[in-house]
Design an enzyme around this catalytic site. Sequence first.
Site, PDB file in Angstrom:
ATOM      1  NE  ARG A  52      -4.347  -1.180   0.093  1.00 36.76           N
ATOM      2  CZ  ARG A  52      -4.572  -2.247  -0.650  1.00 36.76           C
ATOM      3  NH1 ARG A  52      -3.605  -2.715  -1.437  1.00 36.76           N
ATOM      4  NH2 ARG A  52      -5.742  -2.853  -0.639  1.00 36.76           N
ATOM      5  CD  GLU A  82      -3.076   4.079  -4.938  1.00 40.08           C
ATOM      6  OE1 GLU A  82      -4.207   3.532  -5.062  1.00 40.08           O
ATOM      7  OE2 GLU A  82      -2.050   3.443  -4.646  1.00 40.08           O
ATOM      8  CG  HIS A 112      -3.638   0.159  -6.127  1.00 41.41           C
ATOM      9  ND1 HIS A 112      -3.987   0.857  -5.010  1.00 41.41           N
ATOM     10  CD2 HIS A 112      -3.734  -1.155  -5.797  1.00 41.41           C
ATOM     11  CE1 HIS A 112      -4.290   0.010  -4.030  1.00 41.41           C
ATOM     12  NE2 HIS A 112      -4.141  -1.218  -4.496  1.00 41.41           N
TER      13      HIS A 112
END
Length: 310
Positions: free
Chosen positions: A236, A265, A284
Amino acid sequence: MSAPLILVTCRQMQVELPLHRARIESLGYEVIAPELGGRQQFTAAELLEYGPRLVGIIAGDDELNRDFFDGATELKTVIRWGIGMDSVDHEAARQHGVTVRNTPGVFGHEVADAAFGYILNLARGFIDVDSAVRRGEWPKVEGITLAGSRLGIVGFGAIGREIAKRGIGFGMEVVAFDPFVEEAPAGTAMVDLDTLLQTSKFITLACPLTPDTFHLINGDRLKLVRPDAFLVNVARGPVVLEDDLIDTLKTGRLAGAALDVFENEPLPLDSELRTLPNVVLGAHNSSNTREGVTRASSTAVDYLIEELRR
């Protein structure tokens, strides 16, 4: 009287929903998959617009905070599609008697494959070579041999163990750090975090985001790494203090990094990471394969139905 409502807000689960909708509706629930558009997640306020009929949700990275649990008075269960649980206020869920589950173990192969894609790009410069050849150049980039290099894995759950298997397959020396794991399979040695950072050529982050791992990799810890080391983050974004990483990369105290995840993000357009030549940027997306999405979605619906039947 309207049927109780199930929300499916995870984008990947929405793709698979036609295969599972009948299973849920046969139990007497209405299923709604609201449009995300170009966004990554829903806010708590947006979720609460669906009112008191809401009894279950298969969620992505939505804002599942105290306001959400306070307002969703009939909610029974939250199924967090995938692995990350950092977007959920677990204490608020517990206080309201809401069960919260994720789908652990469903992406070990996929994220490990992605981690090694990043490692290979850092070691051999494939992206730079591709760009140069497209410009008409013919570069001869001197790379790094993986065999014999030390691979350090931070977090030794399902993903970390799959990364280790791939490292062993490449002939690498594999070490791992995880405070919850005492013994590792043959071929991997458990070490403390400082030792891992000081001695590894490739450092791969595969740990969950928790209060203990928030900014785990910061300026002080980056001072421990070898200047010829590379950092790969498939965990993460907030596991890494991004400003400190940028400073370390700019000053040459770290050879390079590959980041599938970021503190904010999508990655902001003004992020200095975009300007650094020794960084490989992802979106991601390391778990996103057809097989992985199918597996996680089926598991999420299984868990939803299990909880609704309690």
